[in-house]
Write an enzyme that holds these catalytic residues in place. Sequence first.
Site, PDB file in Angstrom:
ATOM      1  N   ASP A  95       0.841  -1.210   0.012  1.00  0.00           N
ATOM      2  CA  ASP A  95       0.071  -0.112   0.037  1.00  0.00           C
ATOM      3  C   ASP A  95       0.971   1.217  -0.211  1.00  0.00           C
ATOM      4  O   ASP A  95       1.683   1.336   0.626  1.00  0.00           O
ATOM      5  CB  ASP A  95      -0.822   0.015   1.423  1.00  0.00           C
ATOM      6  N   ASP A 144      -3.092   4.700  -2.345  1.00  0.00           N
ATOM      7  CA  ASP A 144      -4.318   5.271  -1.645  1.00  0.00           C
ATOM      8  C   ASP A 144      -4.694   6.696  -2.130  1.00  0.00           C
ATOM      9  O   ASP A 144      -3.890   7.424  -2.332  1.00  0.00           O
ATOM     10  CB  ASP A 144      -4.017   5.302  -0.119  1.00  0.00           C
ATOM     11  N   GLU A 195      -6.386   3.866  -5.994  1.00  0.00           N
ATOM     12  CA  GLU A 195      -7.653   3.968  -5.579  1.00  0.00           C
ATOM     13  C   GLU A 195      -8.204   5.462  -5.876  1.00  0.00           C
ATOM     14  O   GLU A 195      -7.379   6.562  -5.302  1.00  0.00           O
ATOM     15  CB  GLU A 195      -7.613   3.728  -3.860  1.00  0.00           C
ATOM     16  N   ASP A 247     -12.853  -1.246   3.304  1.00  0.00           N
ATOM     17  CA  ASP A 247     -13.537   0.195   3.716  1.00  0.00           C
ATOM     18  C   ASP A 247     -15.146  -0.176   3.140  1.00  0.00           C
ATOM     19  O   ASP A 247     -15.950   1.015   3.444  1.00  0.00           O
ATOM     20  CB  ASP A 247     -13.228   1.218   2.528  1.00  0.00           C
TER      21      ASP A 247
HETATM   22  C1  GLC Z   1      -8.432   4.967   1.648  1.00  0.00           C
HETATM   23  C2  GLC Z   1      -8.247   3.949   2.494  1.00  0.00           C
HETATM   24  C3  GLC Z   1      -8.826   4.164   4.009  1.00  0.00           C
HETATM   25  C4  GLC Z   1      -8.268   5.179   4.566  1.00  0.00           C
HETATM   26  C5  GLC Z   1      -8.252   6.375   3.558  1.00  0.00           C
HETATM   27  C6  GLC Z   1      -7.201   7.407   4.283  1.00  0.00           C
HETATM   28  O1  GLC Z   1      -9.683   5.241   1.079  1.00  0.00           O
HETATM   29  O2  GLC Z   1      -8.414   2.865   1.850  1.00  0.00           O
HETATM   30  O3  GLC Z   1      -8.843   2.683   4.605  1.00  0.00           O
HETATM   31  O4  GLC Z   1      -8.959   5.555   5.825  1.00  0.00           O
HETATM   32  O5  GLC Z   1      -7.924   6.074   2.339  1.00  0.00           O
HETATM   33  O6  GLC Z   1      -6.004   7.143   4.159  1.00  0.00           O
END
Ligand code: GLC
Length: 587
Positions: A102, A202, A256, A329
């Site tokens: 990650d 992320d 993401e 999430d």
């Molecule tokens: C992303 C992650 C989540 C986290 C957020 C802030 O959405 O998947 O778990 O809280 O970013 O880093």
Amino acid sequence: MSRRDDPVWWKEAVVYQVYPKSFADSDGDGVGDLQGLIDRVDYLDDLGVDAVWLNPVYESPQADNGYDISDYRAIDDAYGDMDDWERLRDELHDRDIRLIMDLVVNHTSDEHEWFQRSRREEGEYADYYHWVEGSPDEPPNNWQSVFGGPAWSYDDEREAWYLHLFDERQPDLDWTNPAVREEVFDMMRWWLDRGIDGFRMDVINMISKTEGLPDGDPDAGLTGAEHFMNGPRVHEYVGEMVDEVLDDEEVLAVGETPGVSVEDAKQYVGPDGDGLSMVFQFEHVTFDHDEHKWDAGDPSLPEFKRILAKWQRGLADDGWNSLYLNNHDQPRMVSRFGSDGEYRRESAKLLGTLTHTLGGTPFVYQGEELGMTNAPFESREDLRDVEALNYVDAAIADPETDAEEYADVREAVEAMCRDNARTPMQWTDEEHAGFTDGDPWIGVNPNYAEVNVERARADPDSVFHYYRELVALRDRDLLVYGDFELLAPDHPSLFAYTRTLERDGTGREAGDSGVPTERALVVLNFDDEPATFDLPDDVAVDGLELALANDDVPEVPGRSFDLGPWEARVYLTPDDGAATDRHPDQH
Ligand code: GLC
């Protein structure tokens, strides 16, 4: 740069997501760890997956379960140390399983050395974050944090406001500063040098903010989002990252990207895009939200199909899709899109059939392969997630909240909170589901005696064994590269489609050398009631044979189908040897 044209491992892979805090605890402190995961690598190998995406294990105060990183080059004590991490990498690689880490670089922890120095205005660190001076009574703009409340906190030490799109302990890095970008790229190279196979990035589409940080539209969902989602310089930054660090096509780079459209996604992954491998888009897991996730209604199947079909078509030639229905999430997919009572097993298999027979790369979230469900959360004390706690606390703090609204809050939290996905992995029917010998950091789902790995492995009809077959099915190029066509788009309970591969591009021409076009027909009944489906006239059934189903069904399809509740069927033209079996020894 285009990553679409050539066959590459990550298109043909199934990725398994491990949330290490909840996977397996080896030392009895109630928190999962790397040794626990190492002890279970054979389990992943048995499932047949090709890669593991590991949620953050870096040093972190754990304000957001590791998404608040205080040292990018160290492993958090709770998980082990760098030697453990190296052993994990080697154990995975020994079994031909790749390792994806990650990458959390929109923000750091407020305990990161950079932030500590920044708040003291030490040298170049002064400008590593978004600082704005002004009255401590009024934030610089009206942006909202994704976790609720204002996106700004006032720092008494520096006497200035800093931006945090997530928790106040997660200050946003200022990507306009080239020194910040260079730090991030260096750190990425450091991990690649240690032999990792890719990054999951992320909220990578949130790293660029509109210059001048103007107010957002107060009536549009999350206030300010138009200034920080897909911001003005995001493609410049992501493109630079790819050029500097990721120009090897073999490295999986999955971004993401909440709130992206198909057109936005093409700019990240398309032939003329930044060069990411794929993105996690959110449309199919947010379309039923009203203003925010706590307002989610019942997902309508025709709308769900329309969205997924749009993404299938939209990125067919210009990019690549990721395929997921849940992750750390999101609530558990069986509870959200399936039926977690009487038809738990059937609907878990059906949803897995969907994600493994569409075009793109399937991601399996830990426990999905058992049909794990949402968990009951009886009170605030049972919750752990900062986002859910903020939401509940805001309701408690509001003197206007009445009994009916509390009931709505409870219902919304039970349906949507992220802790649903984070309850411990269920290994056995022993205490704490065999996850730990100590007290688990979050309660175990009470259904563990019925839903657990040991039981699933002993039962040939389990969701687990069905998933092994799904993973093995991805060896067919047809299911990886074939064209997608949606059937019966308006049917209220059936999701049906075909996949077709004419071997141009990846193999021989259809018709030449006698190699036939390969075809798949997938029919899924998303309902507790039986359904009948008549195939459209232009869909041929000749040559199709049953490859997988979650019930006893005919070996060859007729033109009319009677489907039981949550019945799933996959028919394929036979793999006559002309179809490439890429990993003949693997399964
Ligand atoms: C992303 C992650 C989540 C986290 C957020 C802030 O959405 O998947 O778990 O809280 O970013 O880093």
